[in-house]
Scaffold this active site. Sequence first.
Site, PDB file in Angstrom:
ATOM      1  CG  ASP A 271      -2.153   0.852   1.001  1.00  0.00           C
ATOM      2  OD1 ASP A 271      -3.168   0.650   1.684  1.00  0.00           O
ATOM      3  OD2 ASP A 271      -2.096   1.737   0.118  1.00  0.00           O
TER       4      ASP A 271
HETATM    5  C1  GLC Z   1      -4.274   4.270  -0.145  1.00  0.00           C
HETATM    6  C2  GLC Z   1      -5.187   3.138   0.271  1.00  0.00           C
HETATM    7  C3  GLC Z   1      -5.337   2.051  -0.766  1.00  0.00           C
HETATM    8  C4  GLC Z   1      -5.262   2.677  -2.143  1.00  0.00           C
HETATM    9  C5  GLC Z   1      -3.841   3.174  -2.320  1.00  0.00           C
HETATM   10  C6  GLC Z   1      -3.627   3.841  -3.666  1.00  0.00           C
HETATM   11  O1  GLC Z   1      -3.488   4.673   0.933  1.00  0.00           O
HETATM   12  O2  GLC Z   1      -4.923   2.512   1.521  1.00  0.00           O
HETATM   13  O3  GLC Z   1      -6.563   1.365  -0.530  1.00  0.00           O
HETATM   14  O4  GLC Z   1      -5.593   1.738  -3.145  1.00  0.00           O
HETATM   15  O5  GLC Z   1      -3.461   4.097  -1.288  1.00  0.00           O
HETATM   16  O6  GLC Z   1      -4.396   5.006  -3.744  1.00  0.00           O
END
Ligand code: GLC
Length: 718
Positions: A271
């Site tokens: 993430d």
């Molecule tokens: C965010 C979220 C995740 C998302 C990613 C990209 O922090 O936790 O669910 O897909 O970043 O935006």
Amino acid sequence: MTKTSKELQALLAKMTINEKVGQLVQVTPSFFEEVEGTGIVTGLMGDYQIRGEDIYEVGSVLGSYDKAEIASIQQAYLKKNRLGIPLLFMADVIHGMKTIFPIPLALAASFNPEVAEAMASWSAIECQEAGIHLTFSPMVDLTKDPRWGRVMEGNGEDSYLDAQMARAFVRGYQGEKGELATNYAKIGSCVKHFIGYGLVEAGREYNHVSVSKLDLYQNHLPAFQAAIDEGTTLVMTAFNTIDGLPAVGNKPLIDALLRQEMGFKGPVIADWGAINQLMTHGVAEDQAAAAKLAITSGCDIDMMTNSYYDNLATLVDSQQVAIEAIDQAVLRVLQLKADLGLFEDPYRGSQTAQGQTLGTTIQTAARQIGHEAMVLLKNEQQVLPLKPTQRLALIGPKATSQDVLGAWCGYGEQKDAISFAEALTAQYEEVTVVPVNAVHELTEIELIQAKQAARDCDVVILALGEEGEETGEAASKTDICLPAAQRKLIQEIQAVNPTIVTVLFNGRPLDLTDVAERSTAILEAWFLGTQAGNSIVDILSGTVNPSGKLPMTFPMTVGQVPIYYNHMNTGNPLTPERQQEKYSSKYLDAPNTPRYPFGYGLSYSEFILTSEITITKEEPVRVDITCQLKNNGAYAGAEVIQVYLRDRVGQVTRPVKELKRFEKVFLEAGEQTTVQFELTAEDFTYYNASLEKVRDTGWYDLFIGTDSSAEKIMDFYL
Ligand code: GLC
């Protein structure tokens, strides 16, 4: 013909270590000089640089939704990438790309996986037109805590419903297995967040998670397994720790469980910023240690940190990381690009695909999907559906607001949303609209106007709820009541005109104290997206009969949280016979029961449900359930038959009831039908303390009804 694994191996053999590391790096579009913007930023940007031409070696981009931007980046990239490896574009298309559909929690409220599949399928079409290849969806984090802002993004509190919706999302995005390579109207999916993110302590975003393996296996794995079995192309790790290790640096979790036990073969992506967070969590001394821990744990793609970019080559040179670990990760990324057909067409047909985005066909679909997401919580005096000639007053902060898309609304724009007032005034002659400017405030002038309008109408419609940005990521709350200003408004209005229909715009279960008692009717409308106003008025007018059911329990008070239907009995349950017993599991200042339970939702029709059960005791055991459902009302509509089971004595404690089947059945007024369910041995299995799947011989209770408070209809020994 897509590239074979042999061809991908040959491609890998030509790559330098820097080119290999590049494929494991994901950045926002802002790193490319070809674009002005930054795309949609969903995390901390940090001070992260990719040097010069290295940018034409990165493997993927996230957060770009603009067709021209994506095309210009891909075009420049392909000119510069030495081996002609195409760039992969990913984005958060969570409940729609440009046309925004109901939030996932509302889609789960439909109790109809076909609705989620349709939403995903339409989203994929809009993604193809933009040039987005893969979405960071479905989010399947099981959660029982409405304080957490991301409950809007998941499928609620029940693992069976979660798994059914997860499967439907993946099927809608990807189509049948293998279809992605040639059908560019389908896109890749990414099941997230592996695992346990919905258990953050106190519902506080990014907080610690402490969970037993037994709870993970029993309740949190099923939805991920369903997505993997359906062929999801990517798994994203969660920010939280499991057994003391952040998921992104947790080899037992990624390698042993996800890959070996659950059989996931595709890439794993961190993430946003999670690899750097290994230092913040306190399990990596520096970025090199963080990169080493993540890559050796099985995390393939580094989202938006320079850990991999700055350290992996050196770690390989110094033999702290084996080149084989890098090669395996790169091959998984190249295989994903091959599975998407990117080597054949890096634009996946986006250069010619056009004309459906925001078009009437997709708007109609969004409006119909919205119908099934809404939950009728209360309807006294049959005040709903509204009569065509009634004088209406539409009052409140969500009356004219276009803040109806909810969080994670991709490239959707509020300006395209149909407001409640726009739809209501289009269908009703006598409507007085009194907008309240702010969700958290009520001015004296607004109150005076509201009371005047309430005085001069037959039915008051209060449009209440949250701001979209009060839900989603980084949006936890300790108070889940409606704002004091809104509670004051309903109190003052009730004194003037007690016939109040309250329509809620929210992304989480709410504590409806002061609101539920004062409302004649309550419609849970969530954040329904671009067609919100039209979907809502179609229900209020009776054009469509509400059919949604709650995917998450609505508590009496936040003090009860976590409160959920499939709870354990405990050693001192508060049973009807023990209501006065001091020493029983209860509160001094609140009941144990929720305001509205999981699976609850009313209809304008009355449905009569009866069932007959046949038990097969010899192996293979099975329970055959035949239900007769009759629509006894004056409106066509749908009812959700729900089948719950209780295993009275297990090798570990078992919930007082568990959802095992559900089916949504549409019937014309007066129509009746037969619905069959079959429970097999698998439905009676669960994990024991040794994480073995087991099944008891013993007594079971069977509950069949239209919400989780369904009465027991029989018990049997199996
Ligand atoms: C965010 C979220 C995740 C998302 C990613 C990209 O922090 O936790 O669910 O897909 O970043 O935006």
